[in-house]
Design an enzyme around this catalytic site. Sequence first.
Site, mmCIF file in Angstrom:
data_model
loop_
_atom_site.group_PDB
_atom_site.id
_atom_site.type_symbol
_atom_site.label_atom_id
_atom_site.label_comp_id
_atom_site.label_asym_id
_atom_site.label_seq_id
_atom_site.Cartn_x
_atom_site.Cartn_y
_atom_site.Cartn_z
ATOM 1 N N CYS A 2 -16.461 -27.349 -78.141
ATOM 2 C CA CYS A 2 -15.471 -28.375 -77.795
ATOM 3 C C CYS A 2 -14.160 -27.721 -77.350
ATOM 4 C CB CYS A 2 -15.146 -29.318 -78.940
ATOM 5 S SG CYS A 2 -16.596 -30.071 -79.665
ATOM 6 N N ARG A 27 -16.504 -25.541 -72.479
ATOM 7 C CA ARG A 27 -16.724 -25.535 -73.925
ATOM 8 C C ARG A 27 -17.610 -26.678 -74.410
ATOM 9 N NH1 ARG A 27 -13.038 -21.998 -76.211
ATOM 10 N NH2 ARG A 27 -13.461 -22.844 -78.271
ATOM 11 N N TRP A 78 -18.916 -30.879 -77.339
ATOM 12 C CA TRP A 78 -20.310 -30.449 -77.435
ATOM 13 C C TRP A 78 -20.762 -30.922 -78.802
ATOM 14 C CZ3 TRP A 78 -23.458 -27.312 -80.516
ATOM 15 C CH2 TRP A 78 -24.703 -26.970 -79.957
ATOM 16 N N ASN A 104 -12.258 -29.130 -82.912
ATOM 17 C CA ASN A 104 -13.260 -28.198 -82.428
ATOM 18 C C ASN A 104 -13.745 -27.409 -83.630
ATOM 19 O OD1 ASN A 104 -14.610 -25.978 -81.248
ATOM 20 N ND2 ASN A 104 -12.698 -24.915 -80.865
ATOM 21 N N GLY A 105 -15.065 -27.359 -83.854
ATOM 22 C CA GLY A 105 -15.593 -26.615 -84.996
ATOM 23 C C GLY A 105 -16.443 -27.510 -85.878
ATOM 24 N N GLU A 489 -34.002 -11.659 -69.761
ATOM 25 C CA GLU A 489 -32.817 -12.298 -69.187
ATOM 26 C C GLU A 489 -33.219 -13.281 -68.075
ATOM 27 O OE1 GLU A 489 -29.901 -12.820 -69.842
ATOM 28 O OE2 GLU A 489 -28.842 -13.211 -67.986
ATOM 29 N N LYS A 493 -32.475 -17.260 -68.035
ATOM 30 C CA LYS A 493 -31.715 -17.876 -66.938
ATOM 31 C C LYS A 493 -32.495 -19.025 -66.316
ATOM 32 C CE LYS A 493 -28.649 -16.525 -67.278
ATOM 33 N NZ LYS A 493 -27.664 -15.710 -67.935
ATOM 34 N N GLU A 496 -32.477 -22.073 -68.784
ATOM 35 C CA GLU A 496 -31.225 -22.819 -68.950
ATOM 36 C C GLU A 496 -30.793 -23.507 -67.658
ATOM 37 O OE1 GLU A 496 -27.689 -20.553 -70.046
ATOM 38 O OE2 GLU A 496 -28.499 -18.784 -69.075
ATOM 39 N N HIS A 512 -52.255 -8.919 -75.405
ATOM 40 C CA HIS A 512 -52.379 -9.195 -76.841
ATOM 41 C C HIS A 512 -52.188 -10.683 -77.154
ATOM 42 C CE1 HIS A 512 -52.707 -4.958 -77.656
ATOM 43 N NE2 HIS A 512 -51.641 -4.742 -76.897
ATOM 44 N N LYS A 611 -20.442 -23.070 -72.923
ATOM 45 C CA LYS A 611 -20.291 -21.639 -72.664
ATOM 46 C C LYS A 611 -19.845 -20.860 -73.900
ATOM 47 C CE LYS A 611 -19.042 -18.483 -69.141
ATOM 48 N NZ LYS A 611 -20.454 -18.165 -68.877
#
Length: 616
Positions: A2, A27, A78, A104-105, A489, A493, A496, A512, A611
Amino acid sequence: MCGIIGYVGDKEIVPVLLKGLHCLEYRGYDSAGIAIHEGYNLNIIKSIGKISKLEEVLKGKKRKESDRNNCGIGHTRWATHGEPSDINAHPHFDTDEKIAVVHNGIIRNYQEVKEKLISLGIKFKTQTDTEVIVQLISQNMKDSRSVLKAISKTITELDGSYAIAVLFKNEPDKIYAVRKEAPLVIGIGIGENYIASDSTTLSQFVDKVIRLKDNEITIISKNGVELYNLQEEKIKKESQIVAKTKDILDKKGFKHYLAKEINEQAEVVSNLLKDFLPNSKDPIQFNYLKLDPSFLKNLDRILILACGTAYHAGLVAKHVLETLTSIPTEVQFASEYLSSNAVLTNKSLVIGISQSGETADTLAAVKKAVSKGAKLLGVTNRADSEIANLAKDHLILSKAGVEVSVAATKTFMAQLLSLYLLAIYIAESTNQANKTTLTNLKQALRELPQLIDQTLLRAESYQEQIVQYADKPDFVFIGRGIGYPIALEAALKLKELSYIHASGYASGEMKHGPIAVLDPNVPVVSICIPGENYDRVIQNSLEAKSRSAPMIAVAVDGDKKADSIFNTVLHIPQIAEIVSPFLTVIPLQFLSYYIAEHLGRDVDQPRNLAKSVTVE
Ligand code: F6R
């Protein structure tokens, strides 16, 4: 997560809050809202969805000239407690609608506090933990001699990590704010003052900032900023000049921030090289690193702690560090380290990698490692972040510039280069590697900007080759050795950005188990760069091909074998295996970008993400 913004001054409040919120949207973007004084009322306007949605709602609401009071707070969310919805959007009122709070938190003991407040007859409207804060302040106002007292009492009753800004109906010219383990910065203007979750946002408005520490309470008004500790004693803090970050919201002609940021990677590498490796003959120049060579010589181990993309940079670094220094190096997800009993001593070096420098898991993990006696070295893109603060004597700033798009691209590149340089620095300080090996590696790094540029110029041809696979429901990425973290990576990518399921595997592991998922609908993307691992990756790719998977490769120019085996080859310039991650990742970033764009995804702000991940 947030983002919080607050303003008090003479400017029209709504445009200022909206501009601040746009800068903070990285955020979180589940909902947004503002609280402003209008006439004798405290009003809240909020909406589920992005800030553009809030803007639409605000357009329909005209403010009377006589009502104007330019003091307000804003929030972009968020969701942690309570689904994204209009009702759960911040700001939140107390029952009497005399106090408005943004937060925020997380409040860890919110359930306990909520039950206590319910037993006192307070009715809750939302599922958020934030409503507990505002109701508790309201409750504490009843037996406190001042607003400040009510806030400090509230803080002592809350357990969690938070940045909070509060408006009171009866104090229409003031914003109260406090933080604990979540960022909050005061922006000092002339005849106006601000608060925000980051100084980059404030740099759009002011030249000076004051960074709040845990449990410091501020009261900002048009002409003043007051600071108090929890005992309500006045404290003094000097302001600092804020680094000006211009036009962070300018896409520079690109359709998306992501495309702009991928295309900035040659420049990012070139800038870092200018600062840290101006030529390949001299030792690495790290200005902020004061690691004692005798400590480095006696290191028993290196532990890298990071999350997501930063973790993948750490996996590449492990490879380089062990190759150059022979120091046992381990990489752990920061969140997993918190649940582990990894052995660390005062001869251990812990490297915390975090582009934002605010990732809660990484911060908690590095603090735990330091408490075991290890020395902390931080790698971050944000000089004013918590990790930079924790690692101030041993810090590498990766200097990639602001990354707006939620998916990390240019900051990954900057982390990679910072970590290669660190590995060389440790090898040089401990005389552990052959001089020619180091000079050759430095020379290879100095050639990167040109090679990255040449790779970026191929974007259009990558696009043509890639979009044919956009309808596939699942992808597998494989690599070996230094190519394996890039497979991870690439899978991250793609997931997301496009929401297509993807997995990254060490290519030798396919047989395997994972090979069972292959069929004509599951493309396999192999990273096959000439060197130690090439033949084996080709062998594993042939095994996949035999299971009818569509085959894509990232391979160097002129690789005839790759051209003959794979259906699609994303060519990159010729490159030595040890530095290949700098190039192999680029077509894979484009692969995710073009597939996501083709599918009409929200490339810069993918669903459910933010982010800066400031909750554990
Ligand atoms: C992926 C991505 C995330 C971050 C992760 C850690 O594109 O951006 O996986 O890498 O959340 O973030 P930082 O580096 O800020 O600690």
